[in-house]
Design an enzyme around this catalytic site. Structure first.
Site, PDB file in Angstrom:
ATOM      1  N   CYS A   1       0.912  -7.606  11.829  1.00 28.30           N
ATOM      2  CA  CYS A   1       1.185  -7.756  13.261  1.00 28.30           C
ATOM      3  C   CYS A   1       0.416  -8.908  13.888  1.00 28.30           C
ATOM      4  O   CYS A   1       0.268  -8.971  15.110  1.00 28.30           O
ATOM      5  CB  CYS A   1       0.888  -6.455  13.994  1.00 28.30           C
ATOM      6  SG  CYS A   1       2.067  -5.152  13.582  1.00 28.30           S
TER       7      CYS A   1
ATOM      8  N   ARG B   1       0.843  -1.184   0.000  1.00 30.85           N
ATOM      9  CA  ARG B   1       0.000   0.000   0.000  1.00 30.85           C
ATOM     10  C   ARG B   1       0.884   1.242   0.000  1.00 30.85           C
ATOM     11  O   ARG B   1       1.964   1.252   0.577  1.00 30.85           O
ATOM     12  CB  ARG B   1      -0.892   0.020   1.244  1.00 30.85           C
ATOM     13  CG  ARG B   1      -2.063  -0.964   1.181  1.00 30.85           C
ATOM     14  CD  ARG B   1      -2.937  -0.858   2.428  1.00 30.85           C
ATOM     15  NE  ARG B   1      -2.245  -1.304   3.613  1.00 30.85           N
ATOM     16  CZ  ARG B   1      -1.671  -0.522   4.505  1.00 30.85           C
ATOM     17  NH1 ARG B   1      -1.740   0.792   4.389  1.00 30.85           N
ATOM     18  NH2 ARG B   1      -1.044  -1.030   5.536  1.00 30.85           N
TER      19      ARG B   1
ATOM     20  N   HIS C   1     -10.385  -2.504  11.495  1.00 33.80           N
ATOM     21  CA  HIS C   1      -9.297  -3.362  10.998  1.00 33.80           C
ATOM     22  C   HIS C   1      -9.079  -4.478  12.025  1.00 33.80           C
ATOM     23  O   HIS C   1      -8.108  -4.465  12.780  1.00 33.80           O
ATOM     24  CB  HIS C   1      -8.040  -2.493  10.846  1.00 33.80           C
ATOM     25  CG  HIS C   1      -6.922  -3.145  10.086  1.00 33.80           C
ATOM     26  ND1 HIS C   1      -5.615  -2.730  10.198  1.00 33.80           N
ATOM     27  CD2 HIS C   1      -6.906  -4.166   9.192  1.00 33.80           C
ATOM     28  CE1 HIS C   1      -4.841  -3.461   9.413  1.00 33.80           C
ATOM     29  NE2 HIS C   1      -5.594  -4.342   8.794  1.00 33.80           N
TER      30      HIS C   1
ATOM     31  N   SER D   1      -1.195  -3.671  10.366  1.00 31.16           N
ATOM     32  CA  SER D   1      -0.852  -4.541   9.253  1.00 31.16           C
ATOM     33  C   SER D   1       0.415  -5.344   9.567  1.00 31.16           C
ATOM     34  O   SER D   1       1.392  -4.790  10.074  1.00 31.16           O
ATOM     35  CB  SER D   1      -0.629  -3.689   8.001  1.00 31.16           C
ATOM     36  OG  SER D   1      -1.805  -2.963   7.718  1.00 31.16           O
TER      37      SER D   1
ATOM     38  N   ARG E   1       2.199 -12.087  -0.471  1.00 29.41           N
ATOM     39  CA  ARG E   1       0.885 -12.452   0.078  1.00 29.41           C
ATOM     40  C   ARG E   1       0.285 -13.667  -0.612  1.00 29.41           C
ATOM     41  O   ARG E   1       0.625 -13.994  -1.744  1.00 29.41           O
ATOM     42  CB  ARG E   1      -0.085 -11.279  -0.103  1.00 29.41           C
ATOM     43  CG  ARG E   1       0.351  -9.979   0.559  1.00 29.41           C
ATOM     44  CD  ARG E   1      -0.474  -9.639   1.743  1.00 29.41           C
ATOM     45  NE  ARG E   1       0.085  -8.559   2.549  1.00 29.41           N
ATOM     46  CZ  ARG E   1      -0.466  -8.155   3.690  1.00 29.41           C
ATOM     47  NH1 ARG E   1      -1.555  -8.733   4.148  1.00 29.41           N
ATOM     48  NH2 ARG E   1       0.092  -7.186   4.392  1.00 29.41           N
TER      49      ARG E   1
ATOM     50  N   ASP F   1      -9.196  -9.872   8.883  1.00 28.54           N
ATOM     51  CA  ASP F   1      -8.692  -8.516   8.614  1.00 28.54           C
ATOM     52  C   ASP F   1      -9.690  -7.399   8.916  1.00 28.54           C
ATOM     53  O   ASP F   1      -9.275  -6.326   9.336  1.00 28.54           O
ATOM     54  CB  ASP F   1      -8.259  -8.417   7.143  1.00 28.54           C
ATOM     55  CG  ASP F   1      -7.312  -7.248   6.878  1.00 28.54           C
ATOM     56  OD1 ASP F   1      -6.343  -7.091   7.642  1.00 28.54           O
ATOM     57  OD2 ASP F   1      -7.547  -6.487   5.933  1.00 28.54           O
TER      58      ASP F   1
ATOM     59  N   TYR G   1      -1.579  -3.397  -6.820  1.00 28.97           N
ATOM     60  CA  TYR G   1      -1.305  -4.192  -5.625  1.00 28.97           C
ATOM     61  C   TYR G   1      -2.407  -4.142  -4.570  1.00 28.97           C
ATOM     62  O   TYR G   1      -2.844  -3.059  -4.173  1.00 28.97           O
ATOM     63  CB  TYR G   1       0.018  -3.731  -4.969  1.00 28.97           C
ATOM     64  CG  TYR G   1       0.459  -4.755  -3.957  1.00 28.97           C
ATOM     65  CD1 TYR G   1       1.178  -5.873  -4.362  1.00 28.97           C
ATOM     66  CD2 TYR G   1       0.080  -4.656  -2.631  1.00 28.97           C
ATOM     67  CE1 TYR G   1       1.514  -6.854  -3.456  1.00 28.97           C
ATOM     68  CE2 TYR G   1       0.424  -5.634  -1.723  1.00 28.97           C
ATOM     69  CZ  TYR G   1       1.140  -6.733  -2.136  1.00 28.97           C
ATOM     70  OH  TYR G   1       1.464  -7.709  -1.242  1.00 28.97           O
TER      71      TYR G   1
ATOM     72  N   LYS H   1      -9.615  -2.345   1.770  1.00 26.88           N
ATOM     73  CA  LYS H   1      -9.306  -1.206   2.643  1.00 26.88           C
ATOM     74  C   LYS H   1     -10.133   0.016   2.259  1.00 26.88           C
ATOM     75  O   LYS H   1     -10.610   0.753   3.113  1.00 26.88           O
ATOM     76  CB  LYS H   1      -7.817  -0.871   2.556  1.00 26.88           C
ATOM     77  CG  LYS H   1      -6.905  -2.040   2.870  1.00 26.88           C
ATOM     78  CD  LYS H   1      -7.067  -2.496   4.292  1.00 26.88           C
ATOM     79  CE  LYS H   1      -6.198  -3.708   4.577  1.00 26.88           C
ATOM     80  NZ  LYS H   1      -6.250  -4.156   5.957  1.00 26.88           N
TER      81      LYS H   1
HETATM   82  N1  LIG Z   1       6.839 -13.723  16.962  1.00 26.57           N
HETATM   83  C1  LIG Z   1       5.577 -13.777  16.556  1.00 26.57           C
HETATM   84  N2  LIG Z   1       5.305 -13.488  15.248  1.00 26.57           N
HETATM   85  C2  LIG Z   1       4.015 -13.540  14.858  1.00 26.57           C
HETATM   86  C3  LIG Z   1       2.964 -13.896  15.751  1.00 26.57           C
HETATM   87  N3  LIG Z   1       1.797 -13.863  15.068  1.00 26.57           N
HETATM   88  C4  LIG Z   1       2.116 -13.487  13.791  1.00 26.57           C
HETATM   89  N4  LIG Z   1       3.447 -13.305  13.650  1.00 26.57           N
HETATM   90  C5  LIG Z   1       4.171 -12.951  12.390  1.00 26.57           C
HETATM   91  O1  LIG Z   1       3.771 -11.648  11.982  1.00 26.57           O
HETATM   92  C6  LIG Z   1       3.690 -11.562  10.551  1.00 26.57           C
HETATM   93  C7  LIG Z   1       2.363 -10.999  10.132  1.00 26.57           C
HETATM   94  O2  LIG Z   1       1.323 -11.714  10.680  1.00 26.57           O
HETATM   95  P1  LIG Z   1      -0.176 -11.738  10.097  1.00 26.57           P
HETATM   96  O3  LIG Z   1      -0.978 -12.595  11.015  1.00 26.57           O
HETATM   97  O4  LIG Z   1      -0.148 -12.119   8.681  1.00 26.57           O
HETATM   98  O5  LIG Z   1      -0.562 -10.171  10.182  1.00 26.57           O
HETATM   99  P2  LIG Z   1      -1.941  -9.416   9.897  1.00 26.57           P
HETATM  100  O6  LIG Z   1      -2.190  -8.578  11.110  1.00 26.57           O
HETATM  101  O7  LIG Z   1      -2.994 -10.381   9.518  1.00 26.57           O
HETATM  102  O8  LIG Z   1      -1.531  -8.468   8.669  1.00 26.57           O
HETATM  103  P3  LIG Z   1      -2.325  -7.696   7.478  1.00 26.57           P
HETATM  104  O9  LIG Z   1      -2.834  -8.733   6.546  1.00 26.57           O
HETATM  105  O10 LIG Z   1      -1.217  -6.874   6.895  1.00 26.57           O
HETATM  106  O11 LIG Z   1      -3.387  -6.816   8.046  1.00 26.57           O
HETATM  107  C8  LIG Z   1       3.934 -12.956  10.014  1.00 26.57           C
HETATM  108  O12 LIG Z   1       5.254 -13.034   9.538  1.00 26.57           O
HETATM  109  C9  LIG Z   1       3.742 -13.842  11.219  1.00 26.57           C
HETATM  110  O13 LIG Z   1       4.508 -15.022  11.137  1.00 26.57           O
HETATM  111  C10 LIG Z   1       3.288 -14.217  17.120  1.00 26.57           C
HETATM  112  O14 LIG Z   1       2.444 -14.529  17.956  1.00 26.57           O
HETATM  113  N5  LIG Z   1       4.617 -14.126  17.461  1.00 26.57           N
HETATM  114  O1  LIG Z   2      -4.107  -3.878   2.228  1.00 27.86           O
HETATM  115  C1  LIG Z   2      -3.197  -4.691   2.043  1.00 27.86           C
HETATM  116  O2  LIG Z   2      -2.423  -4.625   1.045  1.00 27.86           O
HETATM  117  C2  LIG Z   2      -3.025  -5.829   2.997  1.00 27.86           C
HETATM  118  C3  LIG Z   2      -3.487  -5.609   4.381  1.00 27.86           C
HETATM  119  O3  LIG Z   2      -4.339  -6.301   4.917  1.00 27.86           O
HETATM  120  C4  LIG Z   2      -2.890  -4.510   5.155  1.00 27.86           C
HETATM  121  O4  LIG Z   2      -1.954  -3.857   4.687  1.00 27.86           O
HETATM  122  O5  LIG Z   2      -3.356  -4.283   6.310  1.00 27.86           O
HETATM  123 MN   LIG Z   3      -4.896  -5.583   7.021  1.00 32.69          MN
END
Ligand SMILES: Nc1nc2c(ncn2[C@@H]2O[C@H](COP(=O)(O)OP(=O)(O)OP(=O)(O)O)[C@@H](O)[C@H]2O)c(=O)[nH]1
Ligand SMILES: O=C([O-])CC(=O)C(=O)O
Ligand SMILES: [Mn+2]
Length: 658
Positions: free
Chosen positions: A321, A119, A297, A319, A439, A344, A268, A277
């Site tokens: 996290c 983004r 979110h 994002s 992704r 999400d 993207y 979003k």
């Molecule tokens: N150390 C650690 N890393 C984590 C944990 N949960 C997730 N991660 C890592 O954090 C990264 C992002 O995690 P996601 O669960 O995909 O994040 P999201 O909040 O869904 O992200 P968006 O799709 O961007 O909104 C990945 O590389 C995971 O492996 C955790 O409990 N501990």
């Molecule tokens: O919007 C995107 O490209 C992916 C996403 O979930 C974020 O960034 O929080």
């Molecule tokens: Mn997101």
């Protein structure tokens, strides 16, 4: 019961005139301009797939306008069928945009132009007449970081410089879609026109897309979404990786007054899949405020404890996290079950009994690939092995996928091609195999632990709301807010380390209130007022609010908490708090688990520094309070609700006494 006559209910914007559609106006002007040209020819609508006559008059008008403006070679009206998908894949294969991953069933790999990988927050705008409707008052001379504002005049200019003729030589796809289950009273409809087959194939996964959506539209309005990658044919510059985009001219704009989204230059994810979003969060938050609900979110998960009691939890993390990972967690504690509703976005409304219920408006997961493995997230791994589009991951010589985190699960005898195309990639080269924001885009229905109620048109009742982020220092594993108002402060004060999900470079701790900083559709001060008003809208009890942090580090920079499936231990404590168990004690920042109340059975406690996990360093919290105060002062100013100012003052007092 829902209380309707609250004083501070959503401040409805009274529209005394019928606002003019920006797209309509741009198309009228473009047509007039074109007529002045010597070579003028009336643009005809050539339909290569589907029937214009199947479209409602309003949709048809939108398609006409968009075509007059963008001048595509032909129009494809999407039906969402298998046949259509085959066609899209063919088109993309011929264009060299996509390749098969023969190790799995119906899985595909796309590699983007390396200039179009995330983004772009700096080019994302909310368009309102008054700047103050978008950006809080803030402090004179300080650059606002809570939403970018664009004036309607500047938008008009930006559109007229980019869109006329922008789809020349290309197909314009018309994508009708529903955010939320088709026909649910909580759902909303959008129509996106786009010149990217990748976007269509992805929207087909991420939303309920196709012909079945239109009959439910009735005479209602829909969100008009105009998207172009901005590469009319013949090309003016060669493509990189056969991925059309125009990074230097990218803009992603939202017009709440007319429910329009206009996005140019990027193919993207969050820039181009406009249901996600742009609609579900940015416009969604403005609609939610008007109608008295929340667009957030947040992931939504169902959790059943060993006694068989089931609750639903929503959680907002910035994002990249951990939302996808928490929503699909394989719990390490015996007897626990997690089921996934969404990873999400949550739309949350009170039902007739005043219970806050959530739906996931999406139909798929657009998840971060790196870090996902059979060890960390087997559920996601098992979801993505069919019908999935991968973007910017690495490919193995046996036709499979690879990214950081899959080292132990990849056969030794295969070679790896990196996302940038380096054949025989190896870790020694010092560059990652997959882009850190690579992704997977995969259907939610394939998730082995999808919740039986994930498509319930009523939504699921929410018992707890979690806020969290990447906090390497000072912030405990979990704490509970004292009450709703304090919880709103906890959300407002969220900070987190930057990630690769947007264009920010390096690792800095950034303010990210409610994990919504990139996604607010209106003034954050008013957003806080709206959140505060929620508890006055019901006579039922509100969900309890918690803050969690899986990412605290030791002095060697290693995560202290094992995370992933072990996070269920924290959810277990949260559930006990939801049931009213006396397992918490007061601290300066909120309610902490009583010693011994966090279930650590089966964890290697000889290496786990539980003291450090919960330690509250006074100096750190003094600084934290100062940073939050400065942020509110500089960024929100007089738009900060007094209740939040008062909550921060109380936190400051408690920290003083630590
Ligand atoms: N150390 C650690 N890393 C984590 C944990 N949960 C997730 N991660 C890592 O954090 C990264 C992002 O995690 P996601 O669960 O995909 O994040 P999201 O909040 O869904 O992200 P968006 O799709 O961007 O909104 C990945 O590389 C995971 O492996 C955790 O409990 N501990
Ligand atoms: O919007 C995107 O490209 C992916 C996403 O979930 C974020 O960034 O929080
Ligand atoms: Mn997101």
């Amino acid at each position: 019961m829902v209380v309707t006559n609250v004083k501070n209910s959503a401040t409805n914007v009274m529209v005394s005139h019928i606002p003019k559609s920006v797209i309509n106006e741009a198309s009228r002007v473009a047509a007039e301009e074109a007529k002045k040209s010597l070579h003028y020819e009336e643009h005809s609508l050539k339909v290569s797939y589907g029937k214009l006559s199947n479209l409602k008059a309003k949709v048809r008008t939108f398609v006409d306008e968009s075509a007059r403006l963008c001048r595509p070679a032909n129009i494809h009206i999407c039906d969402g069928s298998e046949r259509e998908l085959r066609h899209l894949i063919n088109v993309m294969q011929q264009a060299g945009m996509i390749e098969p991953l023969p190790k799995y069933h119906n899985c595909w790999l796309t590699r983007t132009d390396p200039g179009d990988v995330a983004r772009v927050e700096s080019r994302t705008f909310i368009v309102t007449k008054e700047k103050r409707d978008t950006v809080p008052a803030g402090k004179e001379g300080v650059k606002g970081t809570l939403a970018n504002w664009m004036s309607p005049e500047d938008l008009k200019e930006a559109v007229s410089q980019r869109f006329p003729g922008c789809m020349s030589g290309r197909t314009m796809y018309v994508v009708p879609y529903s955010m939320g289950p088709v026909g649910s009273p909580l759902s909303k409809i959008g129509v996106q026109v786009t010149d990217s087959p990748y976007v269509v194939a992805s929207m087909r996964i991420m939303t309920r897309m196709g012909g079945q959506v239109l009959p439910t539209l009735g005479d209602e309005d829909f969100v008009k979404c105009l998207h172009s990658v901005g590469c009319p044919l013949p090309l003016k510059r060669p493509l990189v990786n056969n991925w059309p985009c125009d990074p230097t001219r990218t803009i992603v704009t939202h017009i709440p007054e007319t429910n329009e989204i206009i996005s140019f230059g990027s193919g993207y994810g969050g820039n181009s899949l406009l249901g996600k979003k742009c609609f579900a969060l940015r416009l969604g938050s403005t609609i939610a405020r008007r109608e008295g609900w929340l667009a957030e979110h947040m992931l939504i998960l169902g959790i059943t404890n060993p006694q068989g009691v089931k609750r639903y939890i929503a959680a907002a993390f910035p994002s990249a996290c951990g939302k996808t990972n928490l929503a699909m967690m394989t719990p390490s504690l015996p007897g626990y079950k997690i089921e996934c509703v969404g990873d999400d976005i949550a739309w949350m409304k009170f039902d007739e009994d005043g219970v806050l219920r959530a739906i996931n408006p999406e139909n798929g997961f657009f998840g971060v690939a790196p870090g996902t493995s059979m060890k960390t997230n087997p559920v996601a791994m098992n979801t993505v092995l069919s019908n999935t589009i991968f973007t910017n991951v690495a490919k193995t010589s046996d036709g499979g996928i690879f990214w950081e985190g899959l080292e132990k699960e990849t056969p030794n005898n295969v070679s790896i091609r990196s996302w940038l195309g380096d054949e025989n990639w190896s870790a020694e080269c010092g560059k990652p195999a997959a882009h850190p924001n690579s992704r997977f885009c995969t259907p939610a229905s394939q998730c082995p632990i999808i919740d039986p109620d994930w498509e319930s048109s009523k939504g699921v009742p929410i018992s707890a709301i979690l806020f969290g982020g990447r906090r390497p220092e000072g912030v405990p594993l979990v704490y509970e807010a004292f009450d709703w108002k304090h919880g709103v402060l906890v959300g407002a004060a969220m900070r987190s380390e930057t990630t690769a999900a947007a264009e920010h470079k390096g690792k800095a701790i950034m303010h990210d209130p409610f994990a919504m900083r990139p996604f607010f559709g209106y003034n954050f001060g008013q957003y806080l007022t709206h959140w505060l008003s929620m508890e006055g809208r019901t006579t039922s009890s509100m969900p309890k609010i918690f803050h969690v942090n899986w990412f605290r580090k030791d002095d060697k920079g290693r995560f202290i908490w094992p995370g992933f499936g072990e996070n269920v231990r924290v959810l277990d404590w949260i559930l006990r708090r939801v049931e009213g168990d006396d397992v918490a004690e007061e601290s300066a920042v909120g309610l902490l688990p009583r010693p011994g109340s966090l279930d650590l059975k089966g964890l290697d406690t000889s290496t786990l520094d539980t003291h450090e996990l919960f330690r509250l360093p006074k100096g750190f919290w003094e600084q934290e309070v100062r940073a939050i105060a400065k942020y509110f002062d500089e960024q929100v100013g007089e738009d900060l609700p007094n209740e939040i100012r008062e909550q921060l003052r109380r936190l400051e007092k408690r920290v003083e006494k630590m």
